[in-house]
Structures are given as C-alpha cells and as structure tokens.
Design an enzyme around this catalytic site. Structure first.
Site, PDB file in Angstrom:
ATOM      1  N   SER A 127       0.861  -1.175   0.000  1.00  0.00           N
ATOM      2  CA  SER A 127       0.000   0.000   0.000  1.00  0.00           C
ATOM      3  C   SER A 127       0.904   1.234   0.000  1.00  0.00           C
ATOM      4  O   SER A 127       2.026   1.196  -0.492  1.00  0.00           O
ATOM      5  CB  SER A 127      -0.948  -0.017   1.202  1.00  0.00           C
ATOM      6  OG  SER A 127      -1.814   1.099   1.166  1.00  0.00           O
ATOM      7  N   TYR A 142      -3.797   7.578  -7.618  1.00  0.00           N
ATOM      8  CA  TYR A 142      -2.814   6.762  -6.901  1.00  0.00           C
ATOM      9  C   TYR A 142      -3.344   6.349  -5.529  1.00  0.00           C
ATOM     10  O   TYR A 142      -3.262   5.172  -5.150  1.00  0.00           O
ATOM     11  CB  TYR A 142      -1.509   7.543  -6.757  1.00  0.00           C
ATOM     12  CG  TYR A 142      -0.438   6.810  -5.998  1.00  0.00           C
ATOM     13  CD1 TYR A 142       0.272   5.768  -6.590  1.00  0.00           C
ATOM     14  CD2 TYR A 142      -0.122   7.145  -4.687  1.00  0.00           C
ATOM     15  CE1 TYR A 142       1.262   5.086  -5.894  1.00  0.00           C
ATOM     16  CE2 TYR A 142       0.864   6.475  -3.988  1.00  0.00           C
ATOM     17  CZ  TYR A 142       1.550   5.448  -4.594  1.00  0.00           C
ATOM     18  OH  TYR A 142       2.531   4.773  -3.903  1.00  0.00           O
TER      19      TYR A 142
END
Length: 267
Positions: free
Chosen positions: A147, A162
C-alpha cells in the site's frame, strides 16, 4: 539509518518471490531477505540488467537467486512467473507484491488510459499476485502487499488516482488474511511514506510544502525529514527490514494488518 550486527540467517531454507525487485524498494526487500538466508526470485518486467545485478549481489550474501521476467499486469504472465519459480526452487514460502507506479494529475485530466495503467499495476496485479501466492505457497507462508501512506492521507492535490489504487489493496489485505488463515498463511500490507528511490526522485517534491518541479533534491530531503522525529527520509533497506520481520516465523500473530512505515512522520 542505524547500523546492525551481522544478520542471522533466520530465513534459511525459505524461498521468496519479490515483484519489481530489480530496483528501488523491491531491491531493498530482496537483499534483506537474502541476507537472512532466503533464496530469491527477482521478478522484473523490462530492465533485465539491473535485475541480474541484484541476483549477483544476492549471490555474494551466500543465498541463491534467479531473475524471472514477467509483466504482472497480465494474469497469464503471473501464472508463468509462479510456475517458473516453482520449477527453479521447488517451493515458495514468501511472496512480496512490490511493483507499482505513481501519478499526480488533476482529476479532470485523468484519462481512461491513466486509470487503467495505474489500477492494472497497483491494484489488479496485486490481487492476482496474492491469489497465485495463496495457491502455491506452502502452509505457514507469508504474503506481503504494497500500500502507501497516500492511501489515507488528506491534503495532497492531484493524487486521487494513486491514493485510490492503494486504498483498495488495504481492503484486499484484510479479506485475504481471513481466507488464508486456515492454512496458517499470514497476509499483511506495508504502507511506506517517501523512500529514496527513482520514484521518490521524480515525485517527492509534491509532498513538500510549497514544493516545485526541479526543486533540488537536498531541499526535498530536508523538507520531508523535518516531518520525521528521526530527522531523515527512508531508504529501501528500512522497508526491507520490516518485510524481513513479516517473513519470519516470529511474526505469525501479525496478520491482516496495514503497517505504516514513515519513521513517525506527521504530514
């Protein structure tokens, strides 16, 4: 970065596959796992020479490694990657889904092609890497997904694409941990902040207050280090060491977690 004593070979006999391991964070992860005795599958997409250099560097640690080319945005390529890894080493114990791309773009300018490019690598590919890992790992294995601190940050302009692509991975992580538990496979995600890589060099100025394109790297580092109690920005080894812990048997009770890796930075 703090120095350390010679690293015990606590992962001897384990085999790890790291995607995007030819450079940056992936390289740092691969080297830290190798220092602890793991054999490595160094996945790359196009840059064969850097990947082979990582293999050579791993060999100097006394661990084994092989570089395997695969475009992980294509599911048949993911399948081939795992099959080749198994043919080479016979089993898999650790899979780290590291590959990713970052984009800053005003919401009104994001195209379908932008969306597909970012989500295909940052999100879709991670799902299918984790799926194949679950199928092929030995019981008691480890899955680590990637992540980002951006998944939960506010106030960063032009970053929705993003941030969203990484937030989905955190949902995957919690669900996969439940699904894989009966085989004693743990699933966690790491969420780094800025790490000194080529991606950092291209994009870190966005995170600096009043940052501008072309800003000297020394100013960027200083600006971001000011948010960190440790007074510096991260390097790939910092991330690799945390992944090495998650890969170790001692980490079994860490499962379904998203681990923020910012050195305590507040942004």
């Amino acid at each position: 970065m703090a120095s350390s004593e010679e690293t015990p070979r606590s992962l001897a006999g384990k085999v790890a596959l790291v995607t995007g391991a030819g450079r940056g964070i992936g390289k740092g992860i691969a080297l830290e796992l190798a220092k602890r005795g793991a054999s490595l599958v160094v996945n790359y997409n196009s840059a064969e020479k850097p990947a082979q250099e990582v293999v050579d560097e791993i060999s100097k640690t006394g661990s084994r490694a092989v570089a395997i080319k695969a475009d992980i945005t294509k599911v048949p390529e993911v399948s081939r990657l795992f099959q080749e890894a198994l043919r080479h080493f016979g089993h898999l114990d650790i899979v780290v889904s590291n590959s990713g791309t970052e984009v800053f773009k005003p919401e009104e300018e994001v195209t379908e092609e932008d969306y597909d490019r970012v989500f295909n690598l940052n999100t879709r590919a991670q799902f299918f890497i984790a799926q194949h890992a679950y199928v092929h790992l030995r019981d008691g294995g480890r899955i680590v997904l990637m992540s980002s601190v951006a998944a939960n940050m506010s106030g960063i302009p032009n970053h929705a694409l993003y941030a969203g692509s990484k937030a989905a991975v955190e949902g995957f992580t919690r669900s996969f941990a439940v699904d894989a538990g009966h085989r004693k496979i743990t699933v966690n995600a790491i969420a780094p902040g800025g790490v000194k890589t080529d991606m950092y060099d291209a994009n870190a100025w966005h995170y600096v207050p009043n940052g501008k394109p072309g800003m000297p790297m020394e100013e960027i580092d200083k600006g971001l280090a000011a948010f960190c109690p440790l007074g510096r920005v991260a390097v790939p080894q910092d991330i690799g060491r945390v992944v090495a812990f998650l890969a170790h048997p001692d980490s079994e009770w860490v499962n379904g977690q998203v681990i923020l890796l910012t050195g305590g930075s507040v942004t």
